[in-house]
Structure formats: C-alpha cells, structure tokens
Design a protein around this motif. Structure first.
Motif, short mmCIF file in Angstrom:
data_model
loop_
_atom_site.label_atom_id
_atom_site.label_comp_id
_atom_site.label_asym_id
_atom_site.label_seq_id
_atom_site.Cartn_x
_atom_site.Cartn_y
_atom_site.Cartn_z
N ALA A 445 0.86 -1.18 0.00
CA ALA A 445 0.00 0.00 0.00
C ALA A 445 0.89 1.23 0.00
N PRO A 446 0.40 2.37 -0.54
CA PRO A 446 1.25 3.57 -0.57
C PRO A 446 1.76 3.98 0.80
N ALA A 447 0.99 3.65 1.86
CA ALA A 447 1.40 4.05 3.21
C ALA A 447 2.40 3.10 3.84
N ASP A 448 2.73 1.98 3.19
CA ASP A 448 3.70 1.05 3.77
C ASP A 448 5.09 1.69 3.80
N PRO A 449 5.81 1.54 4.90
CA PRO A 449 7.17 2.11 4.98
C PRO A 449 8.13 1.34 4.09
N ALA A 450 9.17 2.04 3.66
CA ALA A 450 10.22 1.40 2.87
C ALA A 450 11.36 0.98 3.78
N LEU A 451 12.03 -0.09 3.39
CA LEU A 451 13.17 -0.61 4.14
C LEU A 451 14.40 0.24 3.86
#
Length: 557
Positions: A445-451
């Motif tokens: 989802a767009p709100a998922d954080p990136a690693l």
C-alpha cells in the motif's frame, strides 16, 4: 616467472563471479565498500547451457535492494503455481500467486546466463568489474585480514590483501579446500538429465510441473521464448556425453502423459547431485557462500536462490563492520543463520527427491494420498507455496515453528521492502513483460514504509486512538527518532492506513520493531518508555565495543 606484482588491497575480496559473487559485489558496492571480484574462468558460462532457471519471490525481494528485481522479472517468464502429478493425474497445486505478503507473487524463470548478465550489468553501473582468469593459489590470515596469492592469466602472481574474503567459487571451491573446511552431506546420489525444448501440447505455461511415475520423476519448467526445461532422473553417466534427445521425448510421454510431445531440444546435458553442506560458513576473516557452502538437491529449484540469500545476509553485516557501525561479532550470526536455513531446505529437497524416486506399491499410494490430502486441506497453499517461494524463511531461534500473526519474532521476515528501482517498469504484471496474464494486485500500500538499505529500520506501530507513552502519534515517532539519534537507524511509522498484510504481521498493539537491511526482524519491544530504552540498549550492544554509544534519550528523561 616475473617477480610478484605489487600488493593489492581491498576491503572485501570475492573469489567467484557467478550469480552469488556478483550479487554480493553489487550489494557491497552500493554500500560504499571497496570490492575486488576475481574468477578463474576466462569468461562467463556460454549460452545456451544453464543449470539454474528459477528465481523465487523471496530472492526477487532481496534483488530489489540492488535494483535488479524488476529487470529480471521483465526478462523472465512468470510461474504462478506448482502442480504435483502422479501417473498423469493432477494431485494438487500450490498457488504461489495466492501469497499475499510479497510484491512478487510469482517465480521468474530464465536461464542462469541471463541472470548473470543482468547482475553483471548492474555491477558495471555501480563501478565494479570482474577480473577473469585469476586463480586463487593460496591464502593466509592474520589479525589484519587475509592475504591471497593470486595467479593472473599471464602467469604472474600477486599478493592481494583484504580485510575480508568471501569464497563464492562453486562446488569445488578452492577457498573451502584451502581453509580445510569439511563438506559432508546427505546420502542422496542421483543423476539428472536436463533439456530445454518446446513442447507441443497442453502443458500449462504458468505452472511448474512435478510428475511422479513408476518409471521415475520428471520436472517441467516453462521458460521464455516458448521453451520448457525438462529434468529427469537417469542412470549415472559421463557428464561430458549429453543424453540424446530421444531420452527426454520418451520420458515426457511415459512420465507426464497428457502434457504434450517434446520438440527438438536447444541443448541437453546431465549432472550428478551429491548433497553437501560445509561444516562452517565462516573461518576467521573468510566466508563461504553459494555452492561453495552448500549443494542441495535441484528439486524445487532452490539452490541458486539460497546462495543469493547468503549474499544478502552477509553483505549488510560486512558493510556495517567496515563502516564502524557494527561490531565484528555480528558476523558470527552469518554461519548460525544461513547454516540452519540451508539445512532445513536441504532436508526438504532431499525428501522431495526421494519421493520422486518411489517406484510403486504402498509407498506410492501413501505419497499420492498425502499430496492429495494436503491440496484438499489447503496445506499446499498455506505451507508448501510459501516454503517453495522462500517467503517463510526465518532466522528465529524456533524458526521451524511459524510465527503467530501479530507477534513478530527476532529473525522473522516482515513484508517491508526496499524501494523499487527508479527505472522499474510500471506494469510489472503485464503479459508482454512476464509471459502470462496480468498479475493480481499485490499486498503493498502507498502508506507502507520502505526498508532502509544502510541501517536498521525502526517501525513504530501506531494504531488509531490512544496507545501508550512511547507514541501513538507523530510526537511518539519523533521521540523514538530522538532516542535513536546518532545510531544507524531510521524511524518510520506503521499506522492503520498500511496494507492489510503488514497490519496482520504487526497486530493491533503498539510495538517497536527494528528491521535489518535484509528485511528480517532484529528486535521487538513494546511501545513504552522502558521498551524504547531496551531497544536503544540492544542497538548499542551491536555497535563496536570501542565506541562510546550516545546516551539513550529515554534514559535522560
């Protein structure tokens, strides 16, 4: 022979420029590490000969971190499931495209030389090169690192020094032999014949087919350009003598009735499998990776993938030690984590190989009944598909037991990924790119954080409404960031707008989770002041012992 060349120096010397060595080189170069990559072969393996053809979802997730996953997916052919057949009847199908917690719900198939080409292209973009025809003659270690005696194609020798050396030089590894590391293994000893050829018939091109018969096992893997990889168990033979095409045509008719008729192969070959795992993957300043560390049964196409996972497990640890953000003791975890993971998959693939060799009788009936029951009960979808896709790999102390949703454990993989490469094709699931129907919507989802690529990613689970002292809102995340100031970590929030799969992994409770650069959990703490202080102390415990860690903000009050 002329006098020795001048002593060369690098931070990491990688011996072996197959997929594992080159992937590790890319990972380290991207982290700013000085890398030297040598290979005894004068050139990469030529087309069309290729042993490994499968790249599974977990490997694609990791390759995403070096900007290769989308290129590889666009070049390869997509498989969405694994079919198990006996005497021509379909027993069940493990649906890889039903795995919800990955941006790559498919396996990409392509010849190994294409995988190597894409990795070498990326290596060159990062400023790396491969020195060809360079042979490791000897090595010695001291407190400062490793000195390797290298022989160049012109016969001259060089004393090359590196802080660390990685042997990714294959099954007959010179590095492993010179270190005196044992290489024992399973009793499985089988020869496989392989051919790449078209099939005229109804063989599904989105499915990896495993076919069991009284005559032996057969695997059929769809490839790009309308080809199929056909792999069969055959009597031991001289690998220098390619099996005739008729052997494969007859095997397809007898072992996979109903899939079609084999066309003219582009090439055929054979190889003998003796499963082996090195006694240890680390010796002082030296490490083993890929086939140098382990050879597993080709059943399931796991071997190259597990070698690439070695590379991504080791790369961030070496870079952290070299950059002074991690203590060298963290490197001890490489053997512990990867040896256990490889031992597990080796046992599974060896069992699968033995299952395919069952000729008949009650054991065949039992095998078929178990597979059919696993399909009807959903076990193929829930357990076998993630296992084959490698999305269930865990470094948890009790990693053989699946984690409960909402209760991440240190060592578990979480569905948090590096950002996709800027040049990644937007239509990742397009039929033109992947050789099949459009991919289903993925879990992201767009709100998922990136690693974060270079350090720890600390995720603050922030449910809607009041949660706790450490932070239910932006002020809480800011407090966590302030407490971690000066440490190799970034702070990101997971709120209720995140994807369903990520929320399911975290559960509803406020929690702090530190993720490693490879996407596995480093530490879990409650989102409280004491939990934050524990997290800070844990991360400080990973820092070099000579460094004075900043005082935790939570402790300063």
């Amino acid at each position: 022979m002329e006098p020795d060349r001048p002593v060369g120096s690098s931070e990491v010397l990688i011996v072996g420029a197959g997929p594992v060595g080159v992937a590790l080189g890319c990972d380290l170069l991207q982290r700013g590490v000085r890398v030297r990559l040598v290979d005894s072969a004068a050139a990469p393996a030529p087309a069309p000969r290729s042993r490994a053809v499968l790249v599974w979802p977990r490997t694609l997730e990791l390759l995403r971190g070096i900007g290769v996953a989308e290129r590889l997916a666009a070049t390869g052919h997509r498989l969405t499931g694994i079919g198990y057949r006996s005497e021509g009847r379909l027993l069940g199908r493990a649906a890889v495209d039903r795995i919800a917690d990955t941006p790559y719900p498919f396996a990409a198939t392509l010849p190994q030389y294409e995988t190597e080409r894409l990795l070498l292209e990326r290596l060159a973009e990062l400023g790396g090169t491969v020195e060809r025809g360079v042979v490791l003659e000897d090595l010695r270690q001291d407190a400062r690192g490793v000195t390797a005696r290298l022989r160049h194609p012109d016969g001259n020798e060089e004393q090359a020094h590196a802080r660390w050396l990685v042997g990714a030089d294959g099954a007959h590894s010179s590095v492993r032999k010179k270190l005196g590391i044992g290489f024992d293994g399973d009793t499985v000893d089988v020869t496989f014949g392989i051919a790449d050829a078209p099939i005229d018939g109804p063989a599904a091109r989105d499915t990896l087919h495993y076919c069991y018969t009284a005559d032996g096992a057969l695997g059929v893997v769809p490839l790009p350009d309308g080809l199929f990889r056909v792999a069969i168990s055959i009597p031991h033979r001289d690998p220098a003598e390619p099996p005739p095409a008729g052997v494969f045509a007859e095997a397809l008719r007898r072992r996979a009735p109903g899939l079609g008729e084999l066309g003219e192969p582009r090439w055929t070959g054979s190889f003998r499998v003796r499963c082996r795992i090195a006694d240890r993957f680390r010796d002082g300043h030296c490490f083993l990776a890929g086939d140098a560390a382990h050879i597993i049964s080709p059943a399931g196409g796991q071997g190259m993938n597990y070698g690439l996972q070695d590379a991504f497990n080791l790369g961030w640890k070496l870079a952290g030690v070299l950059r002074g953000t991690l203590d060298a003791a963290v490197l001890d975890s490489y053997h512990r984590e990867r040896h256990a993971a490889v031992a597990r998959v080796a046992a599974v693939t060896a069992a699968q190989t033995r299952w395919g060799m069952i000729a008949g009788g009650p054991r065949r009936v039992l095998r078929d009944t178990l597979v059919r029951g696993a399909a009807l009960g959903g076990l193929l979808r829930r357990r076998i598909a993630p296992m084959m896709a490698q999305t269930d790999v865990s470094y948890a102390a009790d990693g053989l037991r699946r984690a409960r949703p909402g209760h991440p454990r240190p060592g578990d993989r979480l569905p948090v990924f590096a950002p996709a490469a800027p040049e990644a094709p937007e239509a990742l699931g397009a039929p033109e790119a992947l050789g099949g129907p459009a991919a289903p919507a993925t879990s992201a989802a767009p709100a998922d954080p990136a690693l974060d690529r270079d350090g720890f990613t600390v995720l603050v689970r922030r449910p809607s409404g009041p949660s706790g002292p450490a932070g239910a809102d932006d002020r809480g995340s800011a407090a966590v960031a302030a407490a971690l100031a000066g440490r190799p970590a970034v702070v990101r929030t997971v709120d209720d707008t995140a994807s369903a799969t990520l929320l399911r992994a975290f559960g509803p409770r406020p929690v702090l989770v530190a993720l490693r650069p490879d996407g596995h959990v480093q530490y879990v703490a409650p989102a409280t002041r004491s939990g934050l202080a524990d997290l800070v102390r844990h991360l400080d415990g990973l820092a070099p012992r000579t460094r004075t860690a900043p005082e935790p903000a939570a402790a300063r009050g």
